[in-house]
Structures are given as C-alpha cells and as structure tokens.
Scaffold this motif. Structure first.
Motif, PDB file in Angstrom:
ATOM      1  N   LYS A  93      89.262 -54.773  16.366  1.00 25.25           N
ATOM      2  CA  LYS A  93      89.227 -56.000  15.559  1.00 25.25           C
ATOM      3  C   LYS A  93      90.623 -56.530  15.221  1.00 25.25           C
ATOM      4  CE  LYS A  93      88.850 -53.511  11.213  1.00 25.25           C
ATOM      5  NZ  LYS A  93      88.060 -53.219  10.056  1.00 25.25           N
ATOM      6  N   LYS A  94      91.644 -55.676  15.207  1.00 28.38           N
ATOM      7  CA  LYS A  94      93.004 -56.102  14.870  1.00 28.38           C
ATOM      8  C   LYS A  94      93.815 -56.557  16.087  1.00 28.38           C
ATOM      9  CE  LYS A  94      93.616 -54.874  10.412  1.00 28.38           C
ATOM     10  NZ  LYS A  94      94.450 -55.376   9.373  1.00 28.38           N
ATOM     11  N   GLY A  95      93.351 -56.244  17.294  1.00 23.72           N
ATOM     12  CA  GLY A  95      94.095 -56.646  18.477  1.00 23.72           C
ATOM     13  C   GLY A  95      93.867 -55.710  19.642  1.00 23.72           C
ATOM     14  N   GLU A  96      94.802 -55.754  20.579  1.00 29.54           N
ATOM     15  CA  GLU A  96      94.681 -54.959  21.801  1.00 29.54           C
ATOM     16  C   GLU A  96      96.023 -54.303  22.109  1.00 29.54           C
ATOM     17  OE1 GLU A  96      93.138 -55.608  26.390  1.00 29.54           O
ATOM     18  OE2 GLU A  96      93.099 -57.278  24.978  1.00 29.54           O
TER      19      GLU A  96
ATOM     20  N   ARG B 299      97.835 -37.788  21.232  1.00 29.18           N
ATOM     21  CA  ARG B 299      98.198 -38.383  19.947  1.00 29.18           C
ATOM     22  C   ARG B 299      98.522 -39.870  20.087  1.00 29.18           C
ATOM     23  NH1 ARG B 299      96.297 -38.107  15.309  1.00 29.18           N
ATOM     24  NH2 ARG B 299      97.619 -39.325  13.979  1.00 29.18           N
ATOM     25  N   HIS B 300      99.148 -40.250  21.207  1.00 32.48           N
ATOM     26  CA  HIS B 300      99.429 -41.671  21.447  1.00 32.48           C
ATOM     27  C   HIS B 300      98.126 -42.471  21.502  1.00 32.48           C
ATOM     28  CE1 HIS B 300     103.708 -41.603  21.928  1.00 32.48           C
ATOM     29  NE2 HIS B 300     103.688 -40.760  22.943  1.00 32.48           N
ATOM     30  N   ILE B 301      97.136 -41.946  22.207  1.00 35.16           N
ATOM     31  CA  ILE B 301      95.850 -42.641  22.325  1.00 35.16           C
ATOM     32  C   ILE B 301      95.161 -42.715  20.966  1.00 35.16           C
ATOM     33  CG2 ILE B 301      93.552 -42.558  23.380  1.00 35.16           C
ATOM     34  CD1 ILE B 301      94.927 -41.300  25.859  1.00 35.16           C
ATOM     35  N   GLU B 302      95.211 -41.636  20.181  1.00 32.91           N
ATOM     36  CA  GLU B 302      94.620 -41.654  18.842  1.00 32.91           C
ATOM     37  C   GLU B 302      95.315 -42.682  17.951  1.00 32.91           C
ATOM     38  OE1 GLU B 302      94.994 -37.581  17.650  1.00 32.91           O
ATOM     39  OE2 GLU B 302      93.144 -36.981  18.665  1.00 32.91           O
ATOM     40  N   ASN B 303      96.644 -42.784  18.054  1.00 33.87           N
ATOM     41  CA  ASN B 303      97.390 -43.778  17.281  1.00 33.87           C
ATOM     42  C   ASN B 303      97.023 -45.200  17.697  1.00 33.87           C
ATOM     43  OD1 ASN B 303      98.770 -41.935  15.697  1.00 33.87           O
ATOM     44  ND2 ASN B 303     100.561 -41.884  17.027  1.00 33.87           N
ATOM     45  N   MET B 304      96.773 -45.406  18.993  1.00 30.83           N
ATOM     46  CA  MET B 304      96.350 -46.726  19.470  1.00 30.83           C
ATOM     47  C   MET B 304      94.995 -47.096  18.885  1.00 30.83           C
ATOM     48  SD  MET B 304      97.501 -46.311  23.460  1.00 30.83           S
ATOM     49  CE  MET B 304      96.720 -47.783  24.082  1.00 30.83           C
ATOM     50  N   ILE B 305      94.076 -46.135  18.835  1.00 30.54           N
ATOM     51  CA  ILE B 305      92.744 -46.395  18.291  1.00 30.54           C
ATOM     52  C   ILE B 305      92.823 -46.747  16.806  1.00 30.54           C
ATOM     53  CG2 ILE B 305      90.520 -45.310  17.749  1.00 30.54           C
ATOM     54  CD1 ILE B 305      90.798 -43.793  20.449  1.00 30.54           C
ATOM     55  N   VAL B 306      93.604 -45.980  16.040  1.00 29.86           N
ATOM     56  CA  VAL B 306      93.777 -46.260  14.610  1.00 29.86           C
ATOM     57  C   VAL B 306      94.453 -47.617  14.409  1.00 29.86           C
ATOM     58  CG1 VAL B 306      94.973 -45.532  12.511  1.00 29.86           C
ATOM     59  CG2 VAL B 306      93.807 -43.842  13.917  1.00 29.86           C
ATOM     60  N   GLY B 307      95.422 -47.948  15.267  1.00 28.36           N
ATOM     61  CA  GLY B 307      96.151 -49.205  15.156  1.00 28.36           C
ATOM     62  C   GLY B 307      95.278 -50.423  15.360  1.00 28.36           C
ATOM     63  N   VAL B 308      94.398 -50.402  16.366  1.00 28.12           N
ATOM     64  CA  VAL B 308      93.544 -51.567  16.607  1.00 28.12           C
ATOM     65  C   VAL B 308      92.393 -51.647  15.611  1.00 28.12           C
ATOM     66  CG1 VAL B 308      94.134 -51.740  19.047  1.00 28.12           C
ATOM     67  CG2 VAL B 308      92.127 -50.431  18.376  1.00 28.12           C
TER      68      VAL B 308
ATOM     69  N   VAL C 112     109.208 -60.319   3.002  1.00 23.39           N
ATOM     70  CA  VAL C 112     110.115 -59.889   1.934  1.00 23.39           C
ATOM     71  C   VAL C 112     109.523 -60.358   0.612  1.00 23.39           C
ATOM     72  CG1 VAL C 112     112.459 -60.035   1.031  1.00 23.39           C
ATOM     73  CG2 VAL C 112     112.079 -60.114   3.495  1.00 23.39           C
ATOM     74  N   LYS C 113     109.272 -59.397  -0.302  1.00 27.05           N
ATOM     75  CA  LYS C 113     108.707 -59.698  -1.619  1.00 27.05           C
ATOM     76  C   LYS C 113     109.620 -59.107  -2.679  1.00 27.05           C
ATOM     77  CE  LYS C 113     104.016 -59.274   0.161  1.00 27.05           C
ATOM     78  NZ  LYS C 113     102.786 -58.475   0.129  1.00 27.05           N
ATOM     79  N   GLY C 114     110.527 -59.899  -3.205  1.00 27.52           N
ATOM     80  CA  GLY C 114     111.448 -59.406  -4.226  1.00 27.52           C
ATOM     81  C   GLY C 114     112.367 -58.346  -3.659  1.00 27.52           C
ATOM     82  N   GLU C 115     112.265 -57.124  -4.188  1.00 28.65           N
ATOM     83  CA  GLU C 115     113.096 -56.021  -3.705  1.00 28.65           C
ATOM     84  C   GLU C 115     112.367 -55.138  -2.706  1.00 28.65           C
ATOM     85  OE1 GLU C 115     114.793 -53.862  -6.922  1.00 28.65           O
ATOM     86  OE2 GLU C 115     115.981 -55.560  -7.611  1.00 28.65           O
ATOM     87  N   ASP C 116     111.201 -55.589  -2.233  1.00 28.69           N
ATOM     88  CA  ASP C 116     110.423 -54.829  -1.254  1.00 28.69           C
ATOM     89  C   ASP C 116     110.336 -55.598   0.054  1.00 28.69           C
ATOM     90  OD1 ASP C 116     109.776 -52.521  -2.695  1.00 28.69           O
ATOM     91  OD2 ASP C 116     108.115 -53.536  -3.700  1.00 28.69           O
ATOM     92  N   ILE C 117     110.352 -54.856   1.152  1.00 27.99           N
ATOM     93  CA  ILE C 117     110.121 -55.411   2.484  1.00 27.99           C
ATOM     94  C   ILE C 117     108.906 -54.694   3.044  1.00 27.99           C
ATOM     95  CG2 ILE C 117     111.047 -55.742   4.803  1.00 27.99           C
ATOM     96  CD1 ILE C 117     113.850 -55.545   3.585  1.00 27.99           C
ATOM     97  N   VAL C 118     107.933 -55.465   3.555  1.00 26.06           N
ATOM     98  CA  VAL C 118     106.721 -54.889   4.115  1.00 26.06           C
ATOM     99  C   VAL C 118     106.695 -55.196   5.611  1.00 26.06           C
ATOM    100  CG1 VAL C 118     104.209 -54.866   4.025  1.00 26.06           C
ATOM    101  CG2 VAL C 118     105.512 -55.233   1.933  1.00 26.06           C
ATOM    102  N   VAL C 119     106.543 -54.140   6.418  1.00 23.23           N
ATOM    103  CA  VAL C 119     106.487 -54.258   7.870  1.00 23.23           C
ATOM    104  C   VAL C 119     105.088 -53.844   8.313  1.00 23.23           C
ATOM    105  CG1 VAL C 119     107.536 -53.525  10.039  1.00 23.23           C
ATOM    106  CG2 VAL C 119     108.944 -53.659   7.994  1.00 23.23           C
ATOM    107  N   GLU C 120     104.367 -54.750   9.013  1.00 23.58           N
ATOM    108  CA  GLU C 120     102.984 -54.490   9.412  1.00 23.58           C
ATOM    109  C   GLU C 120     102.778 -54.758  10.888  1.00 23.58           C
ATOM    110  OE1 GLU C 120     100.282 -55.649   5.580  1.00 23.58           O
ATOM    111  OE2 GLU C 120     100.910 -57.281   6.884  1.00 23.58           O
ATOM    112  N   GLY C 121     101.822 -54.037  11.487  1.00 25.74           N
ATOM    113  CA  GLY C 121     101.463 -54.259  12.884  1.00 25.74           C
ATOM    114  C   GLY C 121     100.438 -53.251  13.359  1.00 25.74           C
ATOM    115  N   THR C 122     100.007 -53.419  14.608  1.00 25.52           N
ATOM    116  CA  THR C 122      98.999 -52.521  15.169  1.00 25.52           C
ATOM    117  C   THR C 122      99.610 -51.361  15.942  1.00 25.52           C
ATOM    118  OG1 THR C 122      98.831 -53.940  17.119  1.00 25.52           O
ATOM    119  CG2 THR C 122      97.229 -54.297  15.381  1.00 25.52           C
ATOM    120  N   ASP C 123     100.786 -51.556  16.523  1.00 30.16           N
ATOM    121  CA  ASP C 123     101.442 -50.519  17.309  1.00 30.16           C
ATOM    122  C   ASP C 123     102.402 -49.739  16.415  1.00 30.16           C
ATOM    123  OD1 ASP C 123     102.613 -48.911  19.188  1.00 30.16           O
ATOM    124  OD2 ASP C 123     103.124 -50.528  20.581  1.00 30.16           O
TER     125      ASP C 123
END
Length: 181
Positions: free
Chosen positions: A30-33, A73-82, A132-143
C-alpha cells in the motif's frame, strides 16, 4: 566447515504482492513498490510458493551462509517498508549560534553552524521525504537503506572537525528510529 543444506522461508502478509524473476525481487504494497537484484548470489535459489518466499542453497561456506541470511533480512525489510514505512528522527543541537535547516529540492541546507558563513548541504536520496519541524528533522520513506542513508548524510554534513566535541556539541544527530505504524 560447510553446511550441507539451508532452506529459509519468509511469509508474505496479506496486502503485499511479491514477484520474483531471475533473483530479482519486487515487493508491492500500500505504501509503494521496491525492487532489489540478488543475482550476485549465484549459490542461492529464490522462489515463491503460495504465500511464502523460499530461499534455498546447498554446500555453503561461512561467507555464503552469512550472505543468505543478509538477503533474507533485506527481503523482510522490503516487506515491512511497503506495508508501513520507516521514519528517522534527528535533533538540531546548538549552543550559541542558531542553526538554520531547510529543504531545497533534493538537498538539505544547513547554515550558520557554529557561526560559519558557508552553506553545508546533505543529499536526499530519491523516494525519501524530509521535513523540518522546529528543532526536529523527520526523514520518512519505504526503503530503509535510502532513509538511513539520508539521515546519515544530514548527520555527516553537520559534523564539526578540529574542535573539542566535549565543548562544541553543535550539530544534527539521529536520536530515534522507528517503523511507521
């Protein structure tokens, strides 16, 4: 010493589709490929049975066995990411000179780090969102690899050299990693 036979199974959850073609694995959710090529592992066979991914190999030495479990583990991380995605949190820390951080195109710009006039930049990997939110930086993605590399690029760009770290603690630091739920 060689291991005679290894068979590992990875279950595919509902809502995730996996296609395997010549050791090239594509995971869609649902989040991507995400796509990944494991053709470097000549000793390994990757196939799909029902709702499972099967990794099989015979007569493995220590290095090949470690590679097999890394691929798993790479394949499991891909599944969790998508399914969910990954999120890293970074904190902007300064003592005297306020650091300014902003996102410009595919780069994060860091200005006024310990009073410097030059602008430091950190590359944002494709498919990663940085806010960037004030003094916090949030980095998000599927990979997970692209998310962690982007966070590391930001942290490394703000690294101060030739100063005592006990006194000059200014910079941007990763303080939390999580799977988005």
């Amino acid at each position: 010493m060689q291991v005679v036979s290894v068979r590992e199974e990875i279950s595919i959850p509902s809502g995730v589709s996996v296609s395997i073609e010549d050791k090239k694995v594509a995971v869609k959710g649902k989040k991507g490929e995400l796509h990944r090529d494991f053709s470097f592992a000549r000793f390994l066979t990757i196939r799909q049975e029902d709702s499972k991914i099967i990794l099989e190999a015979t007569f493995l030495n220590r290095k090949e066995k470690a590679t097999l479990y890394s691929i798993r583990r790479h394949i499991e991380n891909m599944i969790v990411g998508v399914q969910n995605g990954y999120r890293y949190y970074l904190k902007i820390i300064f003592t005297h000179f306020p650091i300014t951080v902003k996102v410009v195109n595919d780069y994060v710009q860091i200005t006024n780090l310990i009073g410097e006039k030059n602008i430091r930049t950190a590359r944002i990997m494709p498919g990663v969102k940085v806010t960037v939110k004030g003094e916090d930086i949030v980095v998000e993605g599927t990979d997970i690899e692209k998310v962690s590399q982007t966070a590391a690029n930001i942290e490394l760009a703000s690294k101060i050299r030739d100063f005592d770290r006990r006194i000059f603690s200014d910079g941007i630091y990763i303080y939390k990693k999580e799977v988005i739920s």
